[in-house]
Scaffold this motif. Structure first.
Motif, PDB file in Angstrom:
ATOM      1  N   CYS A 339     -29.396 -24.226  64.561  1.00 29.73           N
ATOM      2  CA  CYS A 339     -29.338 -24.165  63.073  1.00 29.73           C
ATOM      3  C   CYS A 339     -30.083 -23.653  63.041  1.00 29.73           C
ATOM      4  O   CYS A 339     -31.619 -24.137  62.876  1.00 29.73           O
ATOM      5  CB  CYS A 339     -29.346 -25.326  62.896  1.00 29.73           C
ATOM      6  SG  CYS A 339     -27.744 -26.186  62.900  1.00 29.73           S
ATOM      7  N   ARG A 340     -30.692 -22.467  62.614  1.00 33.20           N
ATOM      8  CA  ARG A 340     -31.527 -21.397  61.979  1.00 33.20           C
ATOM      9  C   ARG A 340     -32.200 -21.671  60.146  1.00 33.20           C
ATOM     10  O   ARG A 340     -31.161 -22.458  59.542  1.00 33.20           O
ATOM     11  CB  ARG A 340     -31.247 -19.871  62.211  1.00 33.20           C
ATOM     12  CG  ARG A 340     -31.273 -19.244  63.517  1.00 33.20           C
ATOM     13  CD  ARG A 340     -31.406 -17.989  62.964  1.00 33.20           C
ATOM     14  NE  ARG A 340     -30.914 -17.411  63.590  1.00 33.20           N
ATOM     15  CZ  ARG A 340     -31.131 -16.123  63.895  1.00 33.20           C
ATOM     16  NH1 ARG A 340     -32.067 -15.087  62.859  1.00 33.20           N
ATOM     17  NH2 ARG A 340     -30.884 -15.686  65.232  1.00 33.20           N
ATOM     18  N   VAL A 341     -33.859 -22.534  60.188  1.00 32.04           N
ATOM     19  CA  VAL A 341     -33.864 -23.474  58.936  1.00 32.04           C
ATOM     20  C   VAL A 341     -34.428 -22.436  58.126  1.00 32.04           C
ATOM     21  O   VAL A 341     -35.340 -21.918  58.414  1.00 32.04           O
ATOM     22  CB  VAL A 341     -34.761 -24.450  58.861  1.00 32.04           C
ATOM     23  CG1 VAL A 341     -35.112 -25.138  57.575  1.00 32.04           C
ATOM     24  CG2 VAL A 341     -33.315 -25.397  59.644  1.00 32.04           C
ATOM     25  N   ASN A 342     -33.582 -21.746  57.472  1.00 32.20           N
ATOM     26  CA  ASN A 342     -34.263 -20.854  55.902  1.00 32.20           C
ATOM     27  C   ASN A 342     -34.383 -21.162  54.559  1.00 32.20           C
ATOM     28  O   ASN A 342     -34.005 -22.638  54.381  1.00 32.20           O
ATOM     29  CB  ASN A 342     -33.080 -20.065  55.617  1.00 32.20           C
ATOM     30  CG  ASN A 342     -32.804 -18.766  57.662  1.00 32.20           C
ATOM     31  OD1 ASN A 342     -33.899 -19.050  58.403  1.00 32.20           O
ATOM     32  ND2 ASN A 342     -31.832 -18.174  57.112  1.00 32.20           N
ATOM     33  N   ALA A 343     -35.236 -20.856  54.354  1.00 33.19           N
ATOM     34  CA  ALA A 343     -36.004 -21.133  53.329  1.00 33.19           C
ATOM     35  C   ALA A 343     -35.289 -20.798  52.383  1.00 33.19           C
ATOM     36  O   ALA A 343     -35.834 -19.710  51.209  1.00 33.19           O
ATOM     37  CB  ALA A 343     -37.314 -20.671  52.957  1.00 33.19           C
ATOM     38  N   PHE A 350     -27.931 -17.698  48.729  1.00 30.88           N
ATOM     39  CA  PHE A 350     -29.013 -17.795  49.760  1.00 30.88           C
ATOM     40  C   PHE A 350     -30.469 -16.732  49.063  1.00 30.88           C
ATOM     41  O   PHE A 350     -30.776 -16.109  50.250  1.00 30.88           O
ATOM     42  CB  PHE A 350     -27.844 -16.822  50.813  1.00 30.88           C
ATOM     43  CG  PHE A 350     -27.380 -17.747  51.532  1.00 30.88           C
ATOM     44  CD1 PHE A 350     -26.301 -17.785  51.428  1.00 30.88           C
ATOM     45  CD2 PHE A 350     -27.625 -18.555  52.929  1.00 30.88           C
ATOM     46  CE1 PHE A 350     -25.232 -18.936  51.542  1.00 30.88           C
ATOM     47  CE2 PHE A 350     -26.803 -19.556  53.585  1.00 30.88           C
ATOM     48  CZ  PHE A 350     -25.091 -19.656  52.797  1.00 30.88           C
ATOM     49  N   GLN A 351     -30.569 -16.920  47.974  1.00 28.76           N
ATOM     50  CA  GLN A 351     -31.949 -16.733  47.309  1.00 28.76           C
ATOM     51  C   GLN A 351     -32.913 -16.849  48.234  1.00 28.76           C
ATOM     52  O   GLN A 351     -33.542 -18.336  48.173  1.00 28.76           O
ATOM     53  CB  GLN A 351     -31.608 -16.874  45.915  1.00 28.76           C
ATOM     54  CG  GLN A 351     -30.968 -15.899  45.087  1.00 28.76           C
ATOM     55  CD  GLN A 351     -31.384 -15.025  44.763  1.00 28.76           C
ATOM     56  OE1 GLN A 351     -32.476 -13.957  44.776  1.00 28.76           O
ATOM     57  NE2 GLN A 351     -30.362 -13.459  45.087  1.00 28.76           N
ATOM     58  N   ALA A 352     -33.420 -16.130  48.543  1.00 26.10           N
ATOM     59  CA  ALA A 352     -34.742 -17.024  49.540  1.00 26.10           C
ATOM     60  C   ALA A 352     -35.930 -17.791  47.995  1.00 26.10           C
ATOM     61  O   ALA A 352     -35.755 -17.373  46.942  1.00 26.10           O
ATOM     62  CB  ALA A 352     -35.395 -15.581  49.779  1.00 26.10           C
TER      63      ALA A 352
END
Ligand SMILES: Nc1ncc2cc(-c3cccc4ccccc34)c(N3CC[C@@H](N)C3)nc2n1
Ligand SMILES: [Ca+2]
Length: 451
Positions: A339-343, A350-352
Motif C-alpha cells: 500500500c503506497r502511503v501518500n500525503a 487526493f489533494q497533496a
C-alpha cells in the motif's frame, strides 16, 4: 583494497524512501554511499543514512535532482565509482545513462540505447510485434480516412496515445468516428507540450483490463531471468496505489506465456539490469504495453515473494557479474501486498497535503515491511512526489496477507498530514478486492471508499 568486489562508493541520485533503500543494500555490501540533496532536503533521512552528503541546489527538481551536470560534478568530487538513479527524476533519461558512462562512472541500469528504445511506445511496440510478443492492433496513421478505416476494422472504442508518453498522459478514448479527429488533435497537442514530441498512435481500447507486469533481470552477458509478476490495477490517475504479487488470477499456463514474452522483450532490446514489462490483460489475453527501464516502487512485493534483494542484484550485474541466480533458483513463496502511503487527502480528491508530522508510529510484527523516509517531527516538503512510505505485508496465502495488511493499517499512526491510509483500509475491507476482482477502473467505482 575495496571492501567488496563490486564498487567502493556509489552515489545515489535520488531522495526519499528509494534513496534509503539503495543505501541499505550498499551498507550491507560494504559499499560507501554518497547522498545528494536539495535545499529543501537538508534534514531529510536519506542525507543522514549516507556516508557523505552534498548539497546540489535549490528545492525545484530542475535545480537539483534533475541537474545532471551538478550530480556528475559531485560524483567526481566524492570519487564515486557508480551512480544509482532510483526511480523517477533521471532514472529513465537516456541522456543521463550516456552522460554517466561518458564521465567514467558505472550507471546502475540499462544502456542509453535501451532506454531510448523503450521511451518510444511506437518503436517498442513495433519491435515487440516483430519479435512475436502479443500487442494490441494499432496504427500510427493520423490521416482521417486511414484512422477511420482502422477503427472500423477493429471496432470502437479505440484509444489515441502519445508515443513519447507515460503515466497515461496524452491518452484519449474515441467512442465513434465523430470523436476521432478531435481526439487525435488533443492527444498530439498534449504530447507536444508534455514530451516535446507530438507523435501519437491509435490502438484497440480495452474497457476494464488488468495491469499485470513481469519483473525481469538481465546481466551484461545476455542472460535473462524473470522474477514472477505483479498486479498493479488499483491506480488513480495512473498513479499506482496498491500492488500485489503474485497476480491473483494467474495460472501456471498464463504465467509461462507471459514470463516468456517478458524475457523476449528483454532480449530483443539487449536489456541489462532490473526492468519491468507491463502488460494489459483482458479475458485470457495479454498485450505488451511498455517496458519500464528502472527499478520500480513496487519491487518490494517481488522481493517479499522471492526472498531476494533486488538492489544487491542490480549492483552485482552493473559491476559486470553474471546474474547471481539461475531461473530455477527463483521461487514464488506466499503472497505480498504493498500500500503506497501518500500525503494526500483521499476524501478531498487526493489533494497533496504537506506539513509537519507530529506523531508517527509504524506497524510491525510478522510479515510487515515499511520503506519510508518520514519520522515524528519531519516536515514534508511540498515540491516532490507525495509518496512518503510503503507499507507491505506478506503471508502464505492472499487471504492471510489481506488480513495482515488490514491489521497493520490499524496500527499505522501518522498525525499531522492527511494520508491515503483510510483509502487502503477501505480497499482491504472491500469484498470485490478480497475476492481478487481488481481492474484498472476499480477506484472509479464510488462504493469503494464508502466501506
Ligand atoms: N489500449 C488500451 N486499453 C485500455 C487501457 C487502459 C489503461 C489504463 C487506464 C487507467 C488506469 C489504468 C491502470 C492500470 C493500467 C492501465 C490503465 C492504459 N494505460 C496506459 C498507461 C497506463 N498507465 C494506463 N492503457 C490502455 N490501453
Ligand atoms: Ca511506464
Amino acid at each position: 583494497m575495496s571492501k567488496n568486489e563490486y564498487f567502493d562508493k556509489v552515489l545515489v541520485a535520488n531522495r526519499g524512501e528509494i534513496a534509503i533503500r539503495v543505501m541499505r543494500a550498499c551498507r550491507e555490501m560494504g559499499i560507501e554511499t554518497v547522498a545528494v540533496y536539495s535545499e529543501a532536503d537538508a534534514n531529510a533521512l536519506h542525507v543522514k543514512y549516507a556516508d557523505e552528503a552534498f548539497l546540489i541546489g535549490a528545492a525545484h527538481p530542475t535545480k537539483s535532482y534533475l541537474n545532471m551536470d551538478r550530480i556528475l560534478e559531485v560524483a567526481e568530487m566524492a570519487g564515486a565509482d557508480a551512480i544509482h538513479p532510483g526511480y523517477g527524476f533521471l532514472a529513465e533519461k537516456a541522456a543521463f545513462s550516456a552522460a554517466v558512462k561518458k564521465a567514467g562512472f558505472t550507471f546502475i541500469g540499462p544502456s542509453e540505447a535501451t532506454i531510448k528504445m523503450m521511451g518510444s511506445k511506437l518503436d517498442s511496440k513495433q519491435a515487440m510485434h516483430d519479435a512475436g510478443v502479443p500487442v494490441l492492433p494499432w496504427t500510427q496513421s493520423t490521416d482521417h480516412d486511414e484512422a477511420k478505416a482502422f477503427a472500423e476494422s477493429i471496432g470502437y472504442p479505440v484509444i489515441v496515445k502519445a508515443s513519447a508518453g507515460g503515466g497515461g498522459i496524452g491518452m484519449t478514448i474515441v467512442n465513434n468516428e465523430a470523436e476521432l479527429d478531435e481526439a487525435i488533435a488533443k492527444s498530439s497537442r498534449t504530447a507536444a507540450s508534455a514530451f516535446g514530441d507530438s507523435t501519437v498512435f491509435i490502438e484497440k481500447y480495452l474497457a476494464k483490463p488488468r495491469h499485470i507486469e513481469v519483473q525481469v533481470f538481465a546481466d551484461s552477458k545476455g542472460d535473462v531471468i524473470h522474477m514472477y509478476e505483479r498486479e498493479c490495477s488499483i491506480q488513480r490517475r495512473h498513479q499506482k496505489l496498491i500492488e500485489e504479487a503474485p497476480c491473483p488470477i494467474m495460472t501456471d499456463e498464463l504465467r509461462e506465456r507471459m514470463t516468456q514474452s517478458a524475457m523476449t522483450v528483454a532480449k530483443t532490446c539487449n536489456y541489462e539490469n532490473a526492468g519491468t514489462v507491463e502488460f494489459l490483460y483482458d479475458s485470457g489475453n495479454y498485450y505488451f504495453m511498455e517496458m519500464n527501464t528502472r527499478l520500480q516502487v513496487e519491487h518490494t512485493v517481488t522481493e517479499l515473494i522471492t526472498g531476494l534483494d533486488m538492489v544487491r542484484m542490480q549492483i552485482q550485474v552493473a559491476a559486470g557479474e553474471p546474474l547471481p541466480y539461475a531461473q530455477d533458483q527463483i521461487t514464488c513463496r506466499g503472497h505480498a501486498i504493498e500500500c503506497r502511503v501518500n500525503a494526500e487527502d483521499p476524501m478531498n480528491n487526493f489533494q497533496a497535503d504537506a506539513g509537519k508530522i507530529s506523531r508517527y508510529r509504524s506497524p510491525g510484527g510478522p510479515g510487515i515491511r515499511i520503506d519510508s523516509c518520514i519520522h515524528a517531527g519531519y516536515s514534508i516538503p511540498p515540491l516532490y512526489d507525495s509518496m512518503i512510505a510503503k507499507l507491505c505485508a506478506r503471508a502464505m496465502t492472499r487471504e492471510e496477507t489481506v488480513a495482515r495488511m488490514r491489521r497493520a493499517l490499524t496500527e499505522y499512526v501518522i498525525i499531522g498530514v492527511k494520508t491515503t491510509l483510510p483509502l487502503h483500509y477501505a480497499v482491504m475491507n472491500n469484498p470485490e478486492f478480497i475476492a481478487g476482482n481488481t481492474h484498472t477502473h476499480f477506484l472509479q467505482d464510488p462504493t469503494i471508499t464508502q466501506s
